[in-house]
Design an enzyme around this catalytic site. Structure first.
Site, PDB file in Angstrom:
ATOM      1  N   HIS A  42       1.322  56.777  26.850  1.00  0.00           N
ATOM      2  CA  HIS A  42       2.337  56.039  27.103  1.00  0.00           C
ATOM      3  C   HIS A  42       2.557  54.607  27.051  1.00  0.00           C
ATOM      4  O   HIS A  42       2.145  54.078  28.510  1.00  0.00           O
ATOM      5  CB  HIS A  42       3.080  56.926  28.168  1.00  0.00           C
ATOM      6  N   HIS A  44       4.384  50.727  25.789  1.00  0.00           N
ATOM      7  CA  HIS A  44       5.460  49.883  25.283  1.00  0.00           C
ATOM      8  C   HIS A  44       5.043  48.665  24.886  1.00  0.00           C
ATOM      9  O   HIS A  44       4.809  47.581  25.479  1.00  0.00           O
ATOM     10  CB  HIS A  44       6.767  49.993  26.034  1.00  0.00           C
ATOM     11  N   PHE A  45       4.183  48.375  23.615  1.00  0.00           N
ATOM     12  CA  PHE A  45       3.588  47.254  23.026  1.00  0.00           C
ATOM     13  C   PHE A  45       4.597  46.250  22.369  1.00  0.00           C
ATOM     14  O   PHE A  45       4.228  45.223  21.821  1.00  0.00           O
ATOM     15  CB  PHE A  45       2.365  47.644  22.226  1.00  0.00           C
ATOM     16  N   ARG A  46       5.913  46.692  22.288  1.00  0.00           N
ATOM     17  CA  ARG A  46       7.148  45.841  21.863  1.00  0.00           C
ATOM     18  C   ARG A  46       7.100  45.409  20.642  1.00  0.00           C
ATOM     19  O   ARG A  46       7.988  44.296  20.350  1.00  0.00           O
ATOM     20  CB  ARG A  46       6.975  44.482  22.996  1.00  0.00           C
ATOM     21  N   ASN A  76      11.041  52.707  21.440  1.00  0.00           N
ATOM     22  CA  ASN A  76      12.255  51.887  21.899  1.00  0.00           C
ATOM     23  C   ASN A  76      12.065  50.341  21.789  1.00  0.00           C
ATOM     24  O   ASN A  76      12.062  49.679  22.415  1.00  0.00           O
ATOM     25  CB  ASN A  76      12.503  52.130  23.327  1.00  0.00           C
ATOM     26  N   HIS A 167      11.906  61.725  28.480  1.00  0.00           N
ATOM     27  CA  HIS A 167      12.155  60.790  29.587  1.00  0.00           C
ATOM     28  C   HIS A 167      13.127  61.505  30.105  1.00  0.00           C
ATOM     29  O   HIS A 167      14.273  61.506  29.538  1.00  0.00           O
ATOM     30  CB  HIS A 167      12.550  59.363  28.950  1.00  0.00           C
ATOM     31  N   HIS A 221       6.159  60.414  32.677  1.00  0.00           N
ATOM     32  CA  HIS A 221       6.222  59.789  34.204  1.00  0.00           C
ATOM     33  C   HIS A 221       7.032  60.777  35.082  1.00  0.00           C
ATOM     34  O   HIS A 221       7.946  60.428  35.851  1.00  0.00           O
ATOM     35  CB  HIS A 221       7.147  58.436  33.883  1.00  0.00           C
ATOM     36  N   ASP A 294       2.586  53.644  31.196  1.00  0.00           N
ATOM     37  CA  ASP A 294       3.727  53.193  30.776  1.00  0.00           C
ATOM     38  C   ASP A 294       3.947  51.756  30.847  1.00  0.00           C
ATOM     39  O   ASP A 294       4.805  51.283  31.674  1.00  0.00           O
ATOM     40  CB  ASP A 294       4.803  53.827  31.886  1.00  0.00           C
ATOM     41  N   HIS A 298       7.793  43.013  30.778  1.00  0.00           N
ATOM     42  CA  HIS A 298       8.901  41.878  30.599  1.00  0.00           C
ATOM     43  C   HIS A 298       8.382  40.620  30.946  1.00  0.00           C
ATOM     44  O   HIS A 298       7.562  40.643  31.932  1.00  0.00           O
ATOM     45  CB  HIS A 298      10.072  42.636  31.503  1.00  0.00           C
TER      46      HIS A 298
HETATM   47  O1  DOR Z   1      10.893  51.367  33.280  1.00  0.00           O
HETATM   48  C1  DOR Z   1      10.805  51.607  31.973  1.00  0.00           C
HETATM   49  N1  DOR Z   1      10.672  50.550  31.075  1.00  0.00           N
HETATM   50  N2  DOR Z   1      10.998  52.815  31.685  1.00  0.00           N
HETATM   51  C2  DOR Z   1      11.583  52.870  30.315  1.00  0.00           C
HETATM   52  O2  DOR Z   1      11.890  54.308  30.106  1.00  0.00           O
HETATM   53  C3  DOR Z   1      11.380  52.068  29.392  1.00  0.00           C
HETATM   54  C4  DOR Z   1      10.351  50.953  29.825  1.00  0.00           C
HETATM   55  C5  DOR Z   1      10.634  49.923  28.720  1.00  0.00           C
HETATM   56  O3  DOR Z   1      10.454  50.170  27.750  1.00  0.00           O
HETATM   57  O4  DOR Z   1      10.806  48.795  29.240  1.00  0.00           O
HETATM   58 ZN    ZN Z   2       8.004  54.306  29.018  1.00  0.00          ZN
END
Ligand code: DOR
Ligand code: ZN
Length: 405
Positions: A42, A44-46, A76, A167, A221, A294, A298
């Site tokens: 899990h 999120h490498f953006r 996402n 999720h 999570h 996870d 940011h």
């Molecule tokens: O806190 C989170 N950040 N929960 C998520 O479901 C997505 C993730 C994100 O992509 O920033």
């Molecule tokens: Zn996530």
């Protein structure tokens, strides 16, 4: 060949290892313990679209420095990964970045379930690790908040023998509670808006869909004792239900808002210390199968915004293993359980082929989490300044050896 001598197994037996490689490397691993390469189900490498927060040039390095050799990236992104064409584009961007940096990180992608693209699922069946369903909204705008579409996704996934990762936060209840607390602008209200009931309702629904369609279900999570209770019950029923927790839900709770403020804002939110304890218990009992970082970076500026404008998520891939090893020294978790939740269980659940990927760990190396030394592009950590005992020192992925200095 990579020759590792004088290492120890996690039960303290002397162990030597030879790994196929085009490099010729001798490692005298005196004082080091052998772990299998870690699998992070899990992240999120953006890439694409949010690369001011992270990309694979920085994140792959962060993964290696965290002891991870395989990651599963979430859909996402911008645009979200909701069609076969977008999936192929994302793959080629990632491959180019990994090539540029020379890190043969193993990765898989989750496909984003989206009401208007359900038929795309059939096309990507063999190209993805599973289908991600946001039952409640989070970063990005992927959400499936109606029962008809949820039933459709679970039904299609079952016929295709695909796994559904949820999720699990109930969108209707989030919406109602956002309205109820609309005038509160302090960060801790996040845990009140997305309260425990938000998670309970969604997990209950996801399990009932798995029961109806026999869909392989992976609860992302897991953050509350109540979810643990529901997952335990589902496992008792022999449903194909698996569960993940995260380092922040294990090691942080609502008290973190006072110290790290917006950096503590995450979906699902931080809970109570009693939930931290319940999650450790659930690992011991085999109810929680995996830990996913996870890793959701940011920028610091984004996380400094007022509540409501501060995005949810925190980085985690570089600190997950040291946090677990430090917890081991405190008697909270066995090394065997750490190996299970960071590698072997994910390998079984997601049916990954066995590899020779290996991490050499110095169980006694003590170091503070130093944001300046992190490889993630975002450059901060919720655990900054925390002294941790137990760090990876070599990561070997796909026959490539990286010394973590
Ligand atoms: O806190 C989170 N950040 N929960 C998520 O479901 C997505 C993730 C994100 O992509 O920033
Ligand atoms: Zn996530």
């Amino acid at each position: 060949m990579i020759n590792i001598t004088n290492a120890k197994s996690i039960v303290g037996e002397k162990q030597s290892l030879t790994i196929k490689s085009h490099q010729n490397i001798e490692i005298n691993a005196e004082g080091l313990t052998i772990f299998p390469g870690l699998i992070d189900p899990h992240v999120h490498f953006r890439t694409p679209g949010m690369e001011h927060k992270e990309n694979w040039l920085t994140a792959a390095k962060a993964a290696i420095y965290g002891g991870y050799t395989t990651v599963f990236d979430m859909p996402n992104t911008l645009p979200p990964t909701t069609t076969a064409a977008l999936l192929a584009e994302k793959k080629s961007l990632i491959d180019a970045q990994l090539k540029e940096i020379g890190i043969p990180l193993r990765y898989e992608l989750f496909f984003g379930a989206d009401k208007s693209h359900l038929s795309e699922i059939y096309k990507v069946r063999d190209a993805v690790i599973g289908i991600k369903v946001f039952m409640g909204c989070s970063t990005g705008n992927l959400v499936i908040d109606d029962d008809e579409s949820l039933h459709a996704v679970f039904a299609i996934a079952a016929t295709q023998d695909m796994l559904v990762a949820v999720h699990a936060e109930d969108e209707q209840r989030i919406h109602a509670r956002k309205h109820q607390f609309k005038d509160v602008k302090e960060y801790p209200v996040h845990s009140k808006i997305r309260d425990k009931e938000v998670a309970t309702i969604a997990v209950e629904k996801a399990i009932s869909l798995s029961r109806i369609y026999k869909t392989r279900l992976y609860v992302l999570h897991t953050s509350t004792a109540d979810e643990v209770r529901l997952i335990k019950q589902a496992k008792k029923e022999n449903l194909p239900v698996f569960a993940e927790t995260t380092p922040h839900h294990l090691f942080l709770n609502e008290s973190a808002y006072a110290t790290i403020k917006g950096k503590a804002v995450v979906n699902p939110p931080l809970r109570e210390s009693s939930d931290n304890i319940a999650l450790f218990e659930a690992i011991k009992d085999g109810v929680i199968d995996t830990i996913g970082s996870d890793h959701a970076p940011h920028t610091e500026a984004e996380k400094a915004r007022v509540y409501g404008e501060c995005p949810s998520g925190m980085p985690g891939i570089e600190t997950t293993l040291p946090l677990l090893l430090d917890a081991h020294h405190q008697g909270k978790i066995s090394l065997e359980a750490i190996v299970n939740i960071t590698s072997t269980n994910a390998q079984k659940i997601f049916r990954l082929p066995k590899t020779e990927d290996t991490v050499l760990v110095d169980l006694n190396k003590t170091a503070e989490v130093d944001p300046a030394k992190l490889k993630t592009k975002c450059g901060w950590s919720s655990f900054a300044g925390k002294k941790l005992r137990g760090w990876p020192v070599y990561t070997i992925v796909n026959g490539h050896c990286f010394e973590l200095i």
